[in-house]
Structures are given as structure tokens and as C-alpha cells.
Design an enzyme around this catalytic site. Structure first.
Site, short mmCIF file in Angstrom:
data_model
loop_
_atom_site.label_atom_id
_atom_site.label_comp_id
_atom_site.label_asym_id
_atom_site.label_seq_id
_atom_site.Cartn_x
_atom_site.Cartn_y
_atom_site.Cartn_z
N LEU A 22 0.78 -1.35 -0.11
CA LEU A 22 0.03 -0.17 -0.13
C LEU A 22 0.87 1.22 -0.14
CD1 LEU A 22 -2.61 1.26 0.04
CD2 LEU A 22 -2.85 0.92 2.59
N TYR A 153 -4.03 -9.57 14.67
CA TYR A 153 -3.69 -8.31 13.75
C TYR A 153 -5.15 -7.42 13.87
CZ TYR A 153 -4.13 -5.76 9.35
OH TYR A 153 -4.34 -4.72 8.57
#
Length: 284
Positions: A22, A153
Site C-alpha cells: 500500500l 492483527y
């Protein structure tokens, strides 16, 4: 939110995680929105010799990295499930150290104003939320839905959102927490069509989050204007985000390959997809 205009002219933005997938996309796209990028990653970036190469737990490097910036786009950290210890070190402690650096920077400025943070949260912070059946008239999922992380996460992203709220309430550090879906050049399966954020829309959303006035701590979903959208984008649009892309152009190919979503598949029952059903990763 205030009707005042954001500052004009180029803005210096610290981009953490600049070497990641990203981060690489945003390195290419954000400058066109008027941002000058200062790059930070634990890995060297071949075409960016001036990038700051350091770990998020290197507090001195972070303190220097935020010096003089207008905002921080915080993409750094582990982006998939891992052991709790690794997630703790990178995503939880690392994000805390970033906020401490931002708070210290505010204290060193004449106006006492901290750089804005845009925090890369994730849909996995609400991963155990049942997926809506929007084709059957289910309402879009609001940002106020209770967090139900699906992994360590996802837990770290829930922590990051709470940390952002604390630093706004206690220290006046503004943050937009973006619950990113899947930001790839194109969706790779049918589930992703509902949560896909095109790279161009990602840049539009991050630009809006970095420049909108008076955000306090705002939580938004990070998605394009997908026909199969699951999420209410009202809070993102209130920042000035105007998504332009739709995953539906990939529907024929992906449906032919994978078939439609079905509740008989455990990976399709919840917002987090396969993350909900994957076993935890234990330390070795």
C-alpha cells in the site's frame, strides 16, 4: 465539522510503511494531490535513497521523522496475522511510539499543534461482525458497530483506534482511523468486491483524511463506491471523499471463477472472511 478551508500549498506528510504494498501505491499517487512525502520504513527503498530506514521502536528516529511534518499517514506494521509477540512489538508498541513522537512534536511547536495522523486501521477490527446481505436489503454496516476483531492483527487495529481516541481526548492529536478493506489494483475474489478500495480511491480518501478540517478522532471505512458495498461511507464522505471506482466491472470474471458468496462457506459468514476461521499462529 468546520467549514474552514484546509491549508493551501504542498503539505509534508510522513509516510510510514513506505516500502510495503500500500505504501508503494501511495508513493506513486499522493504527490498528485499536493503532498510532499517523507518516507519511513524498516526496509530500504531502492528508488528513495533519502528514505528514513528505521524500526517503529526506534524512538529517536521516529522523533526526527515527524519533525516539521503537517501530517502522518501511518501504514507501517505487520499487515497480516502473526504471533501475538510480533503483533505486539510492531503494531501495538510501534503505533504507541508513533503517537508519542507526534505528541512530543506538538510540544516543540510554537502553536502547540500536533501533526494530523491518518491511521491504517482494518476491516479485521470488526471481523466477527456477520456480513450483511445487501442484495437482500440488509442495511450497510455503520462505523459505530461494536468492534469484534478476528485475529491478533485485528486486535492491534482495535487498539490503534482506541489509542487514537485517547490521544485526541487527552492531548489534542487529531486522527482519522481508516478501516481499510483491500487496496489492490483489482479485486481477486468475490468477497473482495464488497470491500475493495481502488488505489486511486485510496489516494483520494487519504488526501481527504489528511486535509479535512476539525476531524477530532473520526473513524471511516476505506472502500470504493462498490455496487456490492457492505459499509456505510457517510463519515468518509463527510471528509470530502468522493469515490470514483466500482469493483462491479470485475464481477463477471470473478463470479465465473469462484461463484457467488454463500453462507455455507464459513469464510463467507463474517466480515473478516477467512481470517475468522484461520487458527491462531502460535510462537515457535
Amino acid at each position: 465539522m468546520s467549514e474552514s478551508s484546509p491549508p493551501a500549498g504542498p503539505r509534508t506528510i510522513l509516510l510510514t510503511g513506505a516500502a510495503g504494498g500500500l505504501g508503494t501505491l501511495m508513493r506513486e499517487l499522493l504527490p498528485a494531490h499536493g503532498h510532499e512525502l517523507r518516507l519511513f520504513d524498516v526496509r530500504p527503498i531502492a528508488d528513495a535513497p533519502d528514505a528514513i530506514v528505521a524500526d517503529l521502536n526506534d524512538t529517536e528516529a521516529l522523533r526526527e521523522a515527524v519533525r516539521g511534518v503537517d501530517g502522518v499517514l501511518h501504514l507501517a506494521g505487520i499487515s497480516l496475522e502473526s504471533t501475538f509477540d510480533k503483533i505486539l512489538d510492531s503494531n501495538i508498541r510501534g503505533t504507541y511510539h508513533l503517537y508519542e513522537a507526534v505528541r512530543a512534536e506538538a510540544g516543540a511547536r510554537a502553536d502547540g499543534k500536533a501533526p494530523r495522523v491518518v491511521f491504517a486501521s482494518s476491516n479485521h477490527a470488526i471481523g466477527f461482525t456477520p456480513r450483511p446481505h445487501t442484495d437482500e436489503g440488509d442495511p450497510l454496516v455503520p462505523v459505530s458497530t461494536p468492534r469484534r476483531p478476528d485475529t491478533y492483527y485485528g486486535l492491534s487495529k482495535s487498539f490503534g483506534e482506541d489509542l487514537a481516541q485517547l490521544y485526541w481526548d487527552k492531548f489534542g492529536v487529531e486522527t482519522v482511523s481508516v478501516r481499510i478493506g483491500s487496496c489492490f489494483k483489482e479485486p481477486t475474489d468475490v468477497r473482495m468486491m464488497s470491500v475493495w478500495l481502488s488505489p486511486a480511491d485510496g489516494a483520494r480518501l487519504f488526501h481527504a483524511a489528511l486535509t479535512a478540517p476539525d476531524v477530532g478522532h473520526t473513524v471511516v471505512y476505506g472502500s470504493s463506491a462498490n455496487t456490492r458495498l457492505w459499509w456505510d461511507l457517510t463519515s468518509a464522505r463527510a471528509l470530502g471523499y468522493d469515490p470514483q471506482d466500482d469493483s462491479e466491472e470485475y464481477a463477471e470474471t470473478l463470479l465465473a471463477e469462484f461463484g457467488p458468496l454463500t453462507d455455507e462457506d464459513p469464510a463467507h459468514q463474517h466480515m473478516g472472511g477467512r481470517f475468522v476461521n484461520d487458527p491462531p499462529i502460535w510462537p515457535h
